[in-house]
Enzyme design. Structure first.
Site, PDB file in Angstrom:
ATOM      1  N   ARG A 149      -6.306  40.102  23.363  1.00 12.52           N
ATOM      2  CA  ARG A 149      -5.145  40.706  22.725  1.00 12.52           C
ATOM      3  C   ARG A 149      -5.645  41.747  21.733  1.00 12.52           C
ATOM      4  NH1 ARG A 149      -4.085  35.026  22.476  1.00 12.52           N
ATOM      5  NH2 ARG A 149      -2.246  34.393  23.701  1.00 12.52           N
ATOM      6  N   LYS A 180      -3.359  33.267  19.224  1.00  9.19           N
ATOM      7  CA  LYS A 180      -2.064  32.846  18.690  1.00  9.19           C
ATOM      8  C   LYS A 180      -2.125  31.388  18.244  1.00  9.19           C
ATOM      9  CE  LYS A 180       1.107  35.962  21.112  1.00  9.19           C
ATOM     10  NZ  LYS A 180       2.270  36.046  22.037  1.00  9.19           N
ATOM     11  N   HIS A 260      -2.023  45.747  25.778  1.00 12.66           N
ATOM     12  CA  HIS A 260      -1.575  44.583  26.532  1.00 12.66           C
ATOM     13  C   HIS A 260      -1.560  44.861  28.033  1.00 12.66           C
ATOM     14  CE1 HIS A 260      -0.618  40.682  24.973  1.00 12.66           C
ATOM     15  NE2 HIS A 260       0.324  40.486  25.867  1.00 12.66           N
ATOM     16  N   ARG A 263      -4.846  43.774  29.192  1.00 13.60           N
ATOM     17  CA  ARG A 263      -4.898  42.301  29.256  1.00 13.60           C
ATOM     18  C   ARG A 263      -4.185  41.817  30.518  1.00 13.60           C
ATOM     19  NH1 ARG A 263      -5.133  37.386  26.207  1.00 13.60           N
ATOM     20  NH2 ARG A 263      -3.221  36.136  26.287  1.00 13.60           N
ATOM     21  N   HIS A 286      -3.578  30.822  26.917  1.00 14.19           N
ATOM     22  CA  HIS A 286      -2.184  30.391  26.980  1.00 14.19           C
ATOM     23  C   HIS A 286      -2.101  28.882  26.761  1.00 14.19           C
ATOM     24  CE1 HIS A 286      -0.868  34.049  29.611  1.00 14.19           C
ATOM     25  NE2 HIS A 286      -0.908  34.332  28.329  1.00 14.19           N
ATOM     26  N   TYR A 295       1.693  35.828  36.439  1.00 13.81           N
ATOM     27  CA  TYR A 295       0.718  36.648  37.153  1.00 13.81           C
ATOM     28  C   TYR A 295       0.663  36.308  38.638  1.00 13.81           C
ATOM     29  CZ  TYR A 295      -0.585  38.087  32.520  1.00 13.81           C
ATOM     30  OH  TYR A 295      -0.538  38.584  31.246  1.00 13.81           O
TER      31      TYR A 295
END
Length: 323
Positions: A149, A180, A260, A263, A286, A295
């Protein structure tokens, strides 16, 4: 339906005079209420007798007819206001639109570069001064090569320390980042990215300096930053966005590239090659695999496009049979 028409006219007069809504807004309300009257006439039900199941059925009809969720939401807003007004007049006991929501718009797929475009972008060398080119090339390689990120990229330090949010272990060829939810993860750094980082570090200068002189940073952590601006301060996410956009225009990529997107491209291309969704989940950091599953839709689009281009049956426009 004369009474219904009279009610609608009275309501439109109310919003025009008492609520003082703009003429265009009143016009849109009138169109929405014409649609309501049409549905009610087809169902052979008076406007005052419309109930929640009627509204839900009509929403489904509009949705199946191709109207967007946003468009339906605007129509429902107009209907809801009309029935709220009817309730204040004491003409209905409850608002049939009150708990009805429009269908959610499908979540757009993330934008990813094709493999050829991604490689073209990563391989591009600009005519900027060598210091900027080395820095930007290293950033691109980490964003596309490791799926970072932009906040993880700008948080990287030159080396590990107690205060480091993230760093690149040059010996192990790994990036340690803070993602995150303050979750740390480690991702591999490929050979091309390592070479780009070595070129950048050689020009960046020792910690606390940049090529040509000392860093004039006001914050201590700016001197430790892996990616800095000319003034020695830690590069911001906005600066990275601007540099990538400029680089994509220079490289001839048809769409402006943002962090992004690289990414997304990383995730899509790894999944296309490996088919390992769990591995992609771990690489991206994630927490939930459902986030990563988007994806698979990108991967299916890639396969469908390849099929359309390559399979002879995909190109058949019509068929004829011989007995």
């Amino acid at each position: 339906m004369a009474d219904a028409a009279a009610l609608v006219d009275k309501y439109l007069e109310y919003v025009r005079v008492e609520k003082r809504l703009a003429a265009r807004t009143v016009e849109l309300y009138a169109l929405d209420l014409q649609k309501l009257q049409g549905f009610a006439a087809q169902a052979q039900v008076e406007l005052l007798a419309v109930r929640n199941p009627h509204i839900r059925r009509w929403v489904a009809q509009m949705h199946s007819g191709g109207r967007s969720g946003r468009g339906i939401a605007l129509i429902l807003s107009g209907w809801r206001g009309f029935y709220t007004w009817l309730g204040r007049q004491g003409l209905i006991a409850s608002n049939p639109v009150q708990d009805v929501r429009s269908p959610k718009a499908p979540k757009p797929l993330p934008k990813a570069l094709g493999v050829d475009d991604a490689v073209q972008f990563a391989d591009f060398q600009s005519d900027d001064d060598p210091w900027l080119e080395a820095r930007d090339a290293a950033m691109v390689e980490l964003l596309y090569g490791s799926g970072l990120r932009v906040s993880e990229l700008t948080g990287l330090d030159v080396e590990a320390s107690g205060a480091a949010r993230g760093w690149v272990d040059m010996q192990a060829a790994e990036a340690h980042v803070l993602g995150k939810g303050s979750k740390r993860r480690s991702v591999p750094v490929g050979k091309t990215a390592m070479r780009a980082l070595e070129r950048w570090l050689a020009l960046r200068g020792p910690m606390g300096t940049v090529a040509g002189g000392p860093v004039h940073a006001t914050q201590e952590n700016a001197a430790r930053a892996l990616f800095t601006g000319r003034n020695g301060t830690r590069l911001t996410a906005q600066s990275v966005w601007q540099r990538l956009k400029r680089r994509s225009l220079q490289s001839g990529i048809s769409t402006p590239v943002h962090p992004h997107m690289l990414r997304h491209s990383f995730a899509s291309h790894v999944l296309q090659s490996s088919g390992d969704l769990r591995a992609v989940q771990e690489l991206l950091g994630h927490a939930n695999i459902t986030t990563t599953q988007v994806y698979t839709r990108l991967d299916f689009q890639h396969l469908a496009k390849a099929y359309d281009l390559a399979h002879p049956r995909a190109r058949v426009k019509g068929s004829s049979s011989k007995s």
